[in-house]
Design a protein around this motif. Sequence first.
Motif, PDB file in Angstrom:
ATOM      1  N   ASN A   2     100.932  22.305  62.396  1.00 36.62           N
ATOM      2  CA  ASN A   2     100.182  22.437  63.113  1.00 36.62           C
ATOM      3  C   ASN A   2      98.692  22.094  62.788  1.00 36.62           C
ATOM      4  OD1 ASN A   2     102.209  23.652  63.815  1.00 36.62           O
ATOM      5  ND2 ASN A   2     102.188  25.547  62.795  1.00 36.62           N
ATOM      6  N   THR A   3      98.695  21.747  63.765  1.00 43.71           N
ATOM      7  CA  THR A   3      96.914  21.611  63.756  1.00 43.71           C
ATOM      8  C   THR A   3      95.834  22.479  64.502  1.00 43.71           C
ATOM      9  OG1 THR A   3      97.686  18.502  63.524  1.00 43.71           O
ATOM     10  CG2 THR A   3      95.320  19.265  64.130  1.00 43.71           C
ATOM     11  N   LEU A   4      94.517  22.773  64.277  1.00 45.92           N
ATOM     12  CA  LEU A   4      93.451  23.864  65.248  1.00 45.92           C
ATOM     13  C   LEU A   4      92.815  22.914  65.384  1.00 45.92           C
ATOM     14  CD1 LEU A   4      93.364  26.807  65.420  1.00 45.92           C
ATOM     15  CD2 LEU A   4      91.743  26.968  63.644  1.00 45.92           C
ATOM     16  N   GLY A  10      77.101  19.755  64.611  1.00 47.97           N
ATOM     17  CA  GLY A  10      77.554  19.095  63.597  1.00 47.97           C
ATOM     18  C   GLY A  10      76.418  19.937  62.670  1.00 47.97           C
ATOM     19  N   ALA A  11      75.933  21.179  62.377  1.00 48.34           N
ATOM     20  CA  ALA A  11      75.404  22.138  61.525  1.00 48.34           C
ATOM     21  C   ALA A  11      76.544  22.469  60.783  1.00 48.34           C
ATOM     22  CB  ALA A  11      74.219  22.653  62.289  1.00 48.34           C
ATOM     23  N   ALA A  12      77.680  22.779  61.377  1.00 45.58           N
ATOM     24  CA  ALA A  12      78.804  23.752  60.613  1.00 45.58           C
ATOM     25  C   ALA A  12      79.616  22.524  59.753  1.00 45.58           C
ATOM     26  CB  ALA A  12      79.430  24.152  61.888  1.00 45.58           C
ATOM     27  N   GLN A  13      79.537  21.436  59.977  1.00 52.31           N
ATOM     28  CA  GLN A  13      80.289  20.150  59.087  1.00 52.31           C
ATOM     29  C   GLN A  13      80.711  20.339  58.342  1.00 52.31           C
ATOM     30  OE1 GLN A  13      79.930  16.685  60.698  1.00 52.31           O
ATOM     31  NE2 GLN A  13      81.711  15.855  59.378  1.00 52.31           N
ATOM     32  N   GLY A  14      79.703  20.987  57.155  1.00 46.75           N
ATOM     33  CA  GLY A  14      80.284  20.841  55.996  1.00 46.75           C
ATOM     34  C   GLY A  14      80.671  22.282  55.446  1.00 46.75           C
ATOM     35  N   LEU A  15      79.782  23.472  56.285  1.00 45.26           N
ATOM     36  CA  LEU A  15      80.984  24.889  56.069  1.00 45.26           C
ATOM     37  C   LEU A  15      82.482  24.157  56.184  1.00 45.26           C
ATOM     38  CD1 LEU A  15      80.629  27.748  54.894  1.00 45.26           C
ATOM     39  CD2 LEU A  15      80.255  28.189  57.215  1.00 45.26           C
ATOM     40  N   VAL A  16      83.059  23.927  57.680  1.00 38.82           N
ATOM     41  CA  VAL A  16      84.281  23.922  57.764  1.00 38.82           C
ATOM     42  C   VAL A  16      84.949  22.845  56.423  1.00 38.82           C
ATOM     43  CG1 VAL A  16      85.632  23.296  59.451  1.00 38.82           C
ATOM     44  CG2 VAL A  16      84.188  24.079  60.639  1.00 38.82           C
ATOM     45  N   ASP A  17      83.704  21.798  56.296  1.00 41.37           N
ATOM     46  CA  ASP A  17      84.678  20.856  55.042  1.00 41.37           C
ATOM     47  C   ASP A  17      85.496  21.534  53.719  1.00 41.37           C
ATOM     48  OD1 ASP A  17      84.515  19.006  57.166  1.00 41.37           O
ATOM     49  OD2 ASP A  17      83.451  17.394  56.301  1.00 41.37           O
ATOM     50  N   SER A  18      84.130  22.690  53.367  1.00 41.14           N
ATOM     51  CA  SER A  18      84.673  23.208  52.137  1.00 41.14           C
ATOM     52  C   SER A  18      85.484  24.160  52.001  1.00 41.14           C
ATOM     53  CB  SER A  18      82.713  24.002  51.586  1.00 41.14           C
ATOM     54  OG  SER A  18      82.765  24.963  52.770  1.00 41.14           O
ATOM     55  N   LEU A  19      85.621  24.836  53.592  1.00 37.43           N
ATOM     56  CA  LEU A  19      86.878  25.397  53.273  1.00 37.43           C
ATOM     57  C   LEU A  19      88.054  25.644  53.761  1.00 37.43           C
ATOM     58  CD1 LEU A  19      84.790  28.724  54.583  1.00 37.43           C
ATOM     59  CD2 LEU A  19      85.716  28.266  52.589  1.00 37.43           C
ATOM     60  N   ALA A  20      88.261  24.381  54.584  1.00 33.88           N
ATOM     61  CA  ALA A  20      89.597  23.506  54.966  1.00 33.88           C
ATOM     62  C   ALA A  20      90.845  23.989  54.753  1.00 33.88           C
ATOM     63  CB  ALA A  20      89.410  22.188  55.498  1.00 33.88           C
ATOM     64  N   ALA A  21      90.639  23.612  52.915  1.00 29.51           N
ATOM     65  CA  ALA A  21      91.771  23.554  51.927  1.00 29.51           C
ATOM     66  C   ALA A  21      92.472  24.780  52.177  1.00 29.51           C
ATOM     67  CB  ALA A  21      91.356  22.885  50.867  1.00 29.51           C
ATOM     68  N   LYS A  22      90.867  26.087  52.298  1.00 29.22           N
ATOM     69  CA  LYS A  22      91.889  27.075  52.215  1.00 29.22           C
ATOM     70  C   LYS A  22      92.501  27.445  53.327  1.00 29.22           C
ATOM     71  CE  LYS A  22      89.837  31.596  50.192  1.00 29.22           C
ATOM     72  NZ  LYS A  22      88.263  32.400  49.692  1.00 29.22           N
ATOM     73  N   PHE A  23      91.884  27.549  54.514  1.00 30.21           N
ATOM     74  CA  PHE A  23      92.514  27.855  55.795  1.00 30.21           C
ATOM     75  C   PHE A  23      93.532  27.434  55.755  1.00 30.21           C
ATOM     76  CE2 PHE A  23      93.000  26.233  59.776  1.00 30.21           C
ATOM     77  CZ  PHE A  23      92.965  27.883  60.532  1.00 30.21           C
ATOM     78  N   GLY A  28      99.112  27.138  57.067  1.00 30.98           N
ATOM     79  CA  GLY A  28      99.443  26.032  57.148  1.00 30.98           C
ATOM     80  C   GLY A  28      98.904  25.311  57.922  1.00 30.98           C
ATOM     81  N   TYR A  29      97.836  25.847  58.765  1.00 33.93           N
ATOM     82  CA  TYR A  29      97.016  24.365  59.661  1.00 33.93           C
ATOM     83  C   TYR A  29      95.840  23.701  59.553  1.00 33.93           C
ATOM     84  CZ  TYR A  29      98.557  27.440  64.077  1.00 33.93           C
ATOM     85  OH  TYR A  29      99.741  28.260  64.756  1.00 33.93           O
ATOM     86  N   VAL A  30      96.087  22.487  60.210  1.00 36.19           N
ATOM     87  CA  VAL A  30      95.054  21.338  59.095  1.00 36.19           C
ATOM     88  C   VAL A  30      93.989  21.458  60.041  1.00 36.19           C
ATOM     89  CG1 VAL A  30      96.264  19.685  57.986  1.00 36.19           C
ATOM     90  CG2 VAL A  30      96.249  19.796  59.915  1.00 36.19           C
ATOM     91  N   ILE A  31      92.533  21.524  60.118  1.00 33.95           N
ATOM     92  CA  ILE A  31      91.334  21.333  60.956  1.00 33.95           C
ATOM     93  C   ILE A  31      91.170  19.774  61.640  1.00 33.95           C
ATOM     94  CG2 ILE A  31      89.475  22.009  61.199  1.00 33.95           C
ATOM     95  CD1 ILE A  31      89.672  24.266  59.299  1.00 33.95           C
ATOM     96  N   GLU A  32      91.281  19.977  62.648  1.00 29.08           N
ATOM     97  CA  GLU A  32      90.998  18.814  63.191  1.00 29.08           C
ATOM     98  C   GLU A  32      89.205  19.520  63.610  1.00 29.08           C
ATOM     99  OE1 GLU A  32      92.627  16.209  67.275  1.00 29.08           O
ATOM    100  OE2 GLU A  32      93.870  16.350  65.306  1.00 29.08           O
ATOM    101  N   GLY A  33      88.414  18.464  63.225  1.00 30.29           N
ATOM    102  CA  GLY A  33      87.343  18.685  63.969  1.00 30.29           C
ATOM    103  C   GLY A  33      86.581  17.684  64.417  1.00 30.29           C
ATOM    104  N   GLU A  34      85.939  17.573  65.039  1.00 27.66           N
ATOM    105  CA  GLU A  34      85.055  17.147  66.013  1.00 27.66           C
ATOM    106  C   GLU A  34      83.484  17.786  66.270  1.00 27.66           C
ATOM    107  OE1 GLU A  34      84.124  14.084  70.221  1.00 27.66           O
ATOM    108  OE2 GLU A  34      86.473  15.452  70.213  1.00 27.66           O
ATOM    109  N   PHE A  35      82.613  16.806  65.603  1.00 23.78           N
ATOM    110  CA  PHE A  35      81.276  17.499  65.612  1.00 23.78           C
ATOM    111  C   PHE A  35      80.024  16.500  66.148  1.00 23.78           C
ATOM    112  CE2 PHE A  35      83.984  18.341  61.724  1.00 23.78           C
ATOM    113  CZ  PHE A  35      83.989  19.880  61.729  1.00 23.78           C
ATOM    114  N   GLY A  36      79.072  16.756  66.574  1.00 24.50           N
ATOM    115  CA  GLY A  36      77.794  16.090  67.025  1.00 24.50           C
ATOM    116  C   GLY A  36      76.885  17.187  67.442  1.00 24.50           C
TER     117      GLY A  36
END
Length: 236
Positions: A2-4, A10-23, A28-36
């Motif tokens: 499943n994808t979220l 763009g300010a939140a990209q680093g934080l989201v990336d750092s927690l993606a594996a834990k999420f 069981g979801y992977v994050i599909e993020g668009e940042f800008g």
Amino acid sequence: MNTLKILSGGAAQGLVDSLAAKFRDITGYVIEGEFGAVGTMAEKLRAGRPADVLILTTAVLDALARDGFIVSGAATDVGLVEAAIAVRASDPAVAVDTADALRDSLRACDAFFVPDTKASTAGQHIAKVLSQLGIAGDMKDRLREFPNGATAMRHLASSDAARPIGCTQTTEILNTPGLTLIGPLPPGCELATMYAATPTGQTTHATAATTLIKLLTASEQHGARQRAGFLSRSGN
């Protein structure tokens, strides 16, 4: 799997990336993020871009709530982000602790890397600061403007200019290899912007969306937010 889907400043990209594996481990979801730029992300949502979670400035989220795209009052604060100055890691530091020092440092640079001065929070503020300092005209030919702060900082890091400087939000500077964070804009020129996260009205993954937001904003993630450049309301 499943994808979220998230639309985020763009300010939140680093934080989201750092927690993606834990999420992913939790849900069981992977994050599909668009940042800008936050304005661009909001317009994408308004134009029908599918998204489950938004991470944008509170001002932009308030406008989206008024127009019925998200539920009013459902957003949770992530943290404050300051606008700051950066140089390449190989360059000497520049003085930015006062408005006069910032003016002198900008006048001495030969390229000034910034995010979109119309669609991004930091870019809009930078344009105002240049006018406030009385150097908007002087800097016009030195501006190197990009769609968002992350892109601007990547170009700063790889620039072959002699004395380049960049300005965007601290989170985007910290998330870009090859840069040194000099410090926030000085008193009288400063900008600290609150970012918040909320589910969208269209999400069909409400439980996963809520889990991600709780993870991003939980007290036990205070250190992760600090490392990513987010401050609490108390300034730490």
